[in-house]
Design a protein around this motif. Sequence first.
Motif, mmCIF file in Angstrom:
data_model
loop_
_atom_site.group_PDB
_atom_site.id
_atom_site.type_symbol
_atom_site.label_atom_id
_atom_site.label_comp_id
_atom_site.label_asym_id
_atom_site.label_seq_id
_atom_site.Cartn_x
_atom_site.Cartn_y
_atom_site.Cartn_z
ATOM 1 N N ASN A 2 0.814 -1.213 0.000
ATOM 2 C CA ASN A 2 0.000 0.000 0.000
ATOM 3 C C ASN A 2 0.849 1.265 0.000
ATOM 4 N N LYS A 3 1.976 1.225 0.678
ATOM 5 C CA LYS A 3 2.859 2.397 0.681
ATOM 6 C C LYS A 3 4.296 1.915 0.658
ATOM 7 N N THR A 125 5.667 -4.998 -5.285
ATOM 8 C CA THR A 125 4.632 -5.885 -4.720
ATOM 9 C C THR A 125 4.817 -7.311 -5.226
#
Length: 509
Positions: A2-3, A125
């Motif tokens: 997400n970050k 990711t």
Amino acid sequence: MNKMKVLAVDDNRTNLHILQVFLKKLGHEVILAENGEEAVRRFESESPDLVLLDIMMPVMDGFEAARRIKAMTRDRWTPVIFLSALNRDENLVEGLDAGADDYLTKPINFVVLEAKLRSMQRSLTMQQQSIDSLRRVQAISDNVLDAIVTTNEEGMVVSVNQSTERIFGWPSSELIGQHTSVLIPVQQGATDQHSVRSIDADEPLLVAAQEQEVVATHKDGHRFPATISVSQVTLDNQRMIISVIRDISERKQTEQKLRENAHQLQDYYDQTQTEQQLALRLMEKQLHRSGLQDKRLCYKVIPAEHFSGDIVAAARSQDGHLYALLADATGHGLTAAISVLPVLALFYRMTKLNRSIQEIVLELNQQLKESMPVGRFVAITLVCLNEGERKGEIWVGGTPEAFLFDRWGRVASTFPSDNLPLGIVGSNELGGQPRVFTWEPESQLALCSDGLLEATDKDGVQFGSSGLIESATNSSPKERFAKIEAALKVHQNGCLASDDISLMLIECP
């Protein structure tokens, strides 16, 4: 992901502040550095996911910082994006050669930067997912009890699991790069490896070779038995060999122990069989005395095991009286057979002296009471026939009732068990005088143990006194014993007896 944790490096504080605000607005965590040397230090301490790196900086420029950062990221990919006003081709090439993954010229186009960050974020990711999968596989591999060794086609170790270190004593750092012959001697492992290497190179699937036993070598030099199964897999056009090695030292020790135990059991069995055969011959010698060959007797003893706790005996005294005995010791087998041996010896000694039934019973009881343990006893039926006077005496203690059959097989008299078995109480408490009886011509006296009456058919029905009486009725004295035997066999119909069986018929002339 997400970050990201982003390391932003620029010697211009204004540019650095703008980057910080922009990155935080996108939701990322920001680490700041104002020169290349500081960037390297912050990278080492913070382990960021991505680096935005200016080129022209004091102390250490971006090219050198990029090279040092890339040198610290061998295990995982950390993207480096150069941000620079230098936009010539040679600057771009130098930046990529230094390890940069992308290049963005100043003034920064934040729309393009955001797009590049999203692209890098997707790649990171995917990398994290691959790392997580690899960790799960590694965790499974490390918890397998067998050693898993991966080698290249030349047999050089590429990777091992933790069990390999435990089984072979080699740290993985020392083992990687060595030939598998340090674990399994080449001459033993070669067959499996050659069989794997001969598989078609275009085959992408993993192919298993047959497991075989080998002798493995520990780091300290000692050898131990093991099994090895070898497989191959082709990854990125490179053929890898996977060996699963299991230490079977405990299994071999257990097998050896089982073999030793089996030999001991066989020796014990052979010795027991020899002893039983000797005991059986001794018992046979004791049991089959000449008195049992008397023409007026028919008898049969069927042991439930090798040895019978039931015995029959017969003898004639000096006066010509016929003595007969049927005895049944507690239980069956060898222990029961041993229990009745004293009875035989005393019976033959005292009948030779023409002793009375009462004297024989008291002497037998005294001997058994003194010699047998508590809970062991012997039930007997003892008979003495004076054939000249057609008069007899019978003493029944613990055995089933005896029957006197007339010439047609009908019950003329019964002699119930009025007394205790021998060996339970003292002779002064035993009591019980023998019963006196007479008979008509061609009569027969039937004695049996409870094993005969309790013999069951497939439905659990016992033969009983009724079976004995019915099979004897309407039979002649000569055929009566055979008829009783046949009736018992039909009743049992192959069912095994749970107790010793004995039967004796005595002709009363």
